[in-house]
Scaffold this active site. Structure first.
Site, PDB file in Angstrom:
ATOM      1  N   MET A  89       0.676  -1.291  -0.080  1.00 49.56           N
ATOM      2  CA  MET A  89       0.204   0.167  -0.020  1.00 49.56           C
ATOM      3  C   MET A  89       0.796   1.156  -0.040  1.00 49.56           C
ATOM      4  O   MET A  89       0.634   2.127  -0.744  1.00 49.56           O
ATOM      5  CB  MET A  89      -0.984   0.141   1.187  1.00 49.56           C
ATOM      6  CG  MET A  89      -1.751   1.211   1.160  1.00 49.56           C
ATOM      7  SD  MET A  89      -2.850   1.041   2.676  1.00 49.56           S
ATOM      8  CE  MET A  89      -4.002  -0.142   2.630  1.00 49.56           C
ATOM      9  N   GLY A  90       1.846   1.282   0.617  1.00 49.74           N
ATOM     10  CA  GLY A  90       2.971   2.458   0.761  1.00 49.74           C
ATOM     11  C   GLY A  90       3.689   2.487  -0.534  1.00 49.74           C
ATOM     12  O   GLY A  90       3.638   3.723  -1.128  1.00 49.74           O
ATOM     13  N   TRP A 132       2.657   1.655  -3.539  1.00 50.07           N
ATOM     14  CA  TRP A 132       1.405   1.954  -4.359  1.00 50.07           C
ATOM     15  C   TRP A 132       1.344   3.618  -4.402  1.00 50.07           C
ATOM     16  O   TRP A 132       1.183   4.245  -5.426  1.00 50.07           O
ATOM     17  CB  TRP A 132       0.106   1.439  -4.108  1.00 50.07           C
ATOM     18  CG  TRP A 132      -1.002   2.061  -4.664  1.00 50.07           C
ATOM     19  CD1 TRP A 132      -1.408   2.129  -6.039  1.00 50.07           C
ATOM     20  CD2 TRP A 132      -1.960   2.969  -4.173  1.00 50.07           C
ATOM     21  NE1 TRP A 132      -2.224   2.722  -6.472  1.00 50.07           N
ATOM     22  CE2 TRP A 132      -2.779   3.602  -5.415  1.00 50.07           C
ATOM     23  CE3 TRP A 132      -2.412   3.511  -3.122  1.00 50.07           C
ATOM     24  CZ2 TRP A 132      -3.812   4.221  -5.267  1.00 50.07           C
ATOM     25  CZ3 TRP A 132      -3.303   4.475  -2.881  1.00 50.07           C
ATOM     26  CH2 TRP A 132      -4.199   4.525  -4.154  1.00 50.07           C
ATOM     27  N   HIS A 133       1.463   4.386  -3.223  1.00 47.65           N
ATOM     28  CA  HIS A 133       1.381   5.775  -3.115  1.00 47.65           C
ATOM     29  C   HIS A 133       2.471   6.338  -3.723  1.00 47.65           C
ATOM     30  O   HIS A 133       2.346   7.367  -4.350  1.00 47.65           O
ATOM     31  CB  HIS A 133       1.328   6.129  -1.683  1.00 47.65           C
ATOM     32  CG  HIS A 133      -0.101   5.884  -1.135  1.00 47.65           C
ATOM     33  ND1 HIS A 133      -0.410   4.775  -0.239  1.00 47.65           N
ATOM     34  CD2 HIS A 133      -1.243   6.817  -1.333  1.00 47.65           C
ATOM     35  CE1 HIS A 133      -1.694   5.035  -0.068  1.00 47.65           C
ATOM     36  NE2 HIS A 133      -2.050   6.203  -0.423  1.00 47.65           N
ATOM     37  N   GLY A 134       3.820   5.502  -3.649  1.00 47.58           N
ATOM     38  CA  GLY A 134       4.994   6.015  -4.673  1.00 47.58           C
ATOM     39  C   GLY A 134       6.317   5.710  -3.781  1.00 47.58           C
ATOM     40  O   GLY A 134       6.293   5.150  -2.806  1.00 47.58           O
TER      41      GLY A 134
END
Length: 396
Positions: A326-327, A329-331
């Site tokens: 998830m982290g 995915w943000h960048g």
């Protein structure tokens, strides 16, 4: 034109949806007309981004060929290797977009005088990818047995949610379009939809704007002190919630006007009693997507294959995998990655606390502990969101 960023966007949507509303009040759904509206709105949204429009079209074609091909292969042979290949190929464009900023080769590679990354990047690629990958998972599970081109792009390119959450599921979406609401049901949906749009205006254009302009911007412009640290933490957290919840309210409101009950994305997250409760309330469609397709899949696989005997260890590894991805995915920045790991640690720490409390009963369940739990969770969440903002380092 950026979706939901100006009054003109809502005027255009309102005019185009007049036939949809009239039909809805008669208990009918104009699926083909709504599909045409989606094409018109996408043309307007990407009118000043022609390369992104081409990228979106190529992406949709790529995903349809991939999903249709995997569906055909799945009916013949349900090999795990084919499933994994389909998932990787589906998320490949998103991977290229995410790693491009840190991989110089992607910036310098030229194909027909166009930087390679521009062949795949477009507004909303993350959310569209989630919808496509979810279809592959449900084909794997035997839940999707057929797919047509019209149904595919009707779902994948649904314009209200093209650039932001909530993240819908294919089968839930199809139930809405295949069984239109009655006239009375649509009246209630229309009323709800209009109210959600006004809620979005209140959240995004008034509350979020005021917080950012008069509190958060002032806090980050001042010299680093404990007071500026706390103001930055609280104001950014509230700004992010009202801004994103405002966008989500717009998406839900317009969707309801089209007869589609797009799922909720926020449920009073700052009233969460613990970190598990928070992730059942914050960006719920994303949280549930990761839970269902990453965390639960890993736990099931590791348990079935008996990779690790201890079920808690499996769960904790799954939590790191879930929040770590998830982290990412943000960048690919240190603060996004650290944010994901931070929540994995909170998730695991609370699970250990919860299990020990069931045995020793040192944290009673009463109104005082309920309120205290909300206060503690709120501060841990706000600290995490400050980390997410990338501004934490300036205070030290």
């Amino acid at each position: 034109m950026t979706p939901y960023a100006s009054f003109y966007f809502f005027v255009i949507v309102g005019i185009l949806l007049i036939p949809t509303i009239i039909a809805g009040l008669q208990g009918k759904m104009l699926r083909k007309y709504n599909a045409v509206v989606t094409l018109i709105m996408l043309a307007i949204i990407f009118s000043d981004k022609p390369k992104q429009a081409v990228a979106l079209a190529l992406f949709a074609i790529w995903q349809f060929i991939l999903i249709k091909g995997y569906l055909t292969l799945r009916q013949r042979d349900n090999k795990t290797s084919i499933f994994c290949a389909a998932v990787i190929l589906s998320i490949l464009p998103l991977i290229l977009v995410k790693i491009a900023p840190v991989v110089p080769a992607l910036k310098s590679t030229v194909f027909f005088d166009i930087p390679a990354i521009k062949l795949v990047v477009f507004l909303g690629i993350s959310y569209v990818t989630f919808r496509a990958v979810q279809m592959i998972f449900e084909i794997r599970d035997g839940l999707i047995k057929e797919i047509t081109l019209f149904k595919f792009w009707e779902f994948l390119l649904f314009f209200p949610a093209i650039s932001t959450g909530p993240i819908d599921r294919y089968r839930r979406f199809q139930k809405d379009v295949e069984k239109p609401p009655s006239a009375d049901e649509y009246k209630a949906m229309l009323y709800t939809g209009i109210n959600r749009i006004f809620q979005g205006f209140l959240y995004k254009f008034i509350i979020a704007y005021l917080i950012k302009t008069y509190i958060w911007d002032a806090a980050i412009s001042k010299q680093a002190t404990f007071a500026s640290f706390m103001t930055d933490m609280y104001s950014y957290s509230l700004y992010l919630f009202f801004d994103f919840a405002g966008y989500s309210a717009f998406v839900i409101g317009v969707s309801y006007m089209m007869g589609i009950k797009t799922p909720e994305n926020f449920n009073k997250p700052f009233l969460s009693r613990n970190i598990k409760d928070f992730w059942n309330r914050w960006h719920m469609t994303l949280s549930f997507w990761f839970r269902d397709f990453i965390y639960m899949r890993f736990v099931f696989f590791a348990t079935k294959k008996k990779l690790i005997k201890n079920r808690y260890t499996i769960s904790y590894i799954g939590a790191f995998l879930n929040f770590g991805i998830m982290g990412l995915w943000h960048g690919l920045t240190w603060y996004y990655i650290t944010y994901g790991l931070y929540h994995a640690i909170l998730f695991i720490a609370f699970d250990i606390f919860e299990r020990k409390n069931k045995k020793h009963k040192f944290w009673p369940n009463n109104k005082f502990t309920h309120v205290l739990g909300i206060i503690i969770t709120f501060h841990f969440v706000c600290l995490g969101l400050l980390l997410f903002s990338g501004n934490l380092g300036r205070h030290f």
